[in-house]
Design an enzyme around this catalytic site. Structure first.
Site, short mmCIF file in Angstrom:
data_model
loop_
_atom_site.label_atom_id
_atom_site.label_comp_id
_atom_site.label_asym_id
_atom_site.label_seq_id
_atom_site.Cartn_x
_atom_site.Cartn_y
_atom_site.Cartn_z
CG ASP A 68 0.81 -5.32 5.02
OD1 ASP A 68 0.41 -4.31 5.62
OD2 ASP A 68 1.58 -6.15 5.56
CE LYS A 77 1.88 -5.10 8.49
NZ LYS A 77 2.98 -5.88 7.94
CB CYS A 135 0.58 -9.20 7.16
SG CYS A 135 2.38 -9.12 7.35
C1 VGL Z 1 4.14 -9.92 4.70
C2 VGL Z 1 5.82 -11.43 4.38
C3 VGL Z 1 6.75 -10.54 4.87
C4 VGL Z 1 2.69 -9.59 4.58
C5 VGL Z 1 5.05 -9.02 5.19
O1 VGL Z 1 2.34 -8.39 4.54
O2 VGL Z 1 1.87 -10.52 4.53
N1 VGL Z 1 4.53 -11.13 4.30
N2 VGL Z 1 6.34 -9.33 5.27
#
Ligand code: VGL
Ligand code: ZN
Length: 190
Positions: free
Chosen positions: A16, A102, A141
């Site tokens: 991410d 995802k 994540c």
């Molecule tokens: C994430 C908060 C909400 C991440 C994803 O990738 O860490 N954090 N969605």
């Protein structure tokens, strides 16, 4: 710490590293963009070693269940096909990077790159046994991904310099949890 030489059976897993998780984004992780040069070095090393590179991305539909307007915990972020959902522009992902999306269902969130993606089977089919993991966010994540990787029996190496947390105060705790799950914490060799 272990010998950090990459070999057959390894994969680099970048979690991410998207604009919305970097300073100026919708859900900024403090110093989130600091992971980019660190991970670029690992991308180079992976390419040299012929090791596959996998990049996950948070990839939400509009009105996703995790957004505050729907009663979720987060501001609107990483909406599919928006600028905020793109990988950081300085992240040097080669064209053959395997992209994993995802959190794509309206009504269900997914923190781990393994959650609902089929990633485990993909890696097993290719004989991957060891993972080298970095990215954002360390306490959300990346943590969920590392837990799943360990639980699935992958030898999981965490690139400590290549992660940053939404709540930086929690990094120590997060690293301890990763260690307890059996992950190997990797710091720079030199
Ligand atoms: C994430 C908060 C909400 C991440 C994803 O990738 O860490 N954090 N969605
Ligand atoms: Zn999200």
């Amino acid at each position: 710490m272990t010998d950090q030489a990459l070999q057959a059976g390894d994969a680099l897993l970048i979690v991410d590293v998207q604009n919305d998780f970097c300073p100026g984004g919708a859900l900024p992780v403090p110093e989130g963009d600091a992971v980019v040069p660190v991970l670029n070095t690992w991308i180079d090393r992976s390419r040299e070693a012929g090791v596959p590179i996998i990049a996950s991305r948070d990839w939400h539909p509009v009105s996703h269940v995790s957004f505050r307007e729907q009663g979720g915990p987060w501001p609107v972020h990483c909406v599919q096909d928006t600028e905020g959902a793109r990988f950081h522009p300085d992240l040097e992902l080669p064209p053959d990077t395997v992209r994993v999306s995802k959190g794509t269902a309206f009504d269900r969130d997914a923190y781990s790159a393994f959650d609902g993606t089929g990633l485990e089977g993909y890696l097993r089919d290719r004989g991957i046994r060891r993972l080298w993991v970095g990215g954002l966010a360390a306490d959300v994540c990346v943590l969920a991904t590392v837990k799943d990787a360990c639980a699935s029996g992958f030898e999981t190496h965490v690139l400590v310099d290549g992660i940053r947390a939404v709540e930086p105060d929690k990094v120590g705790e997060v690293l301890q949890t990763m260690d307890e799950q059996g992950a190997i914490l990797e710091r720079k060799e030199h």
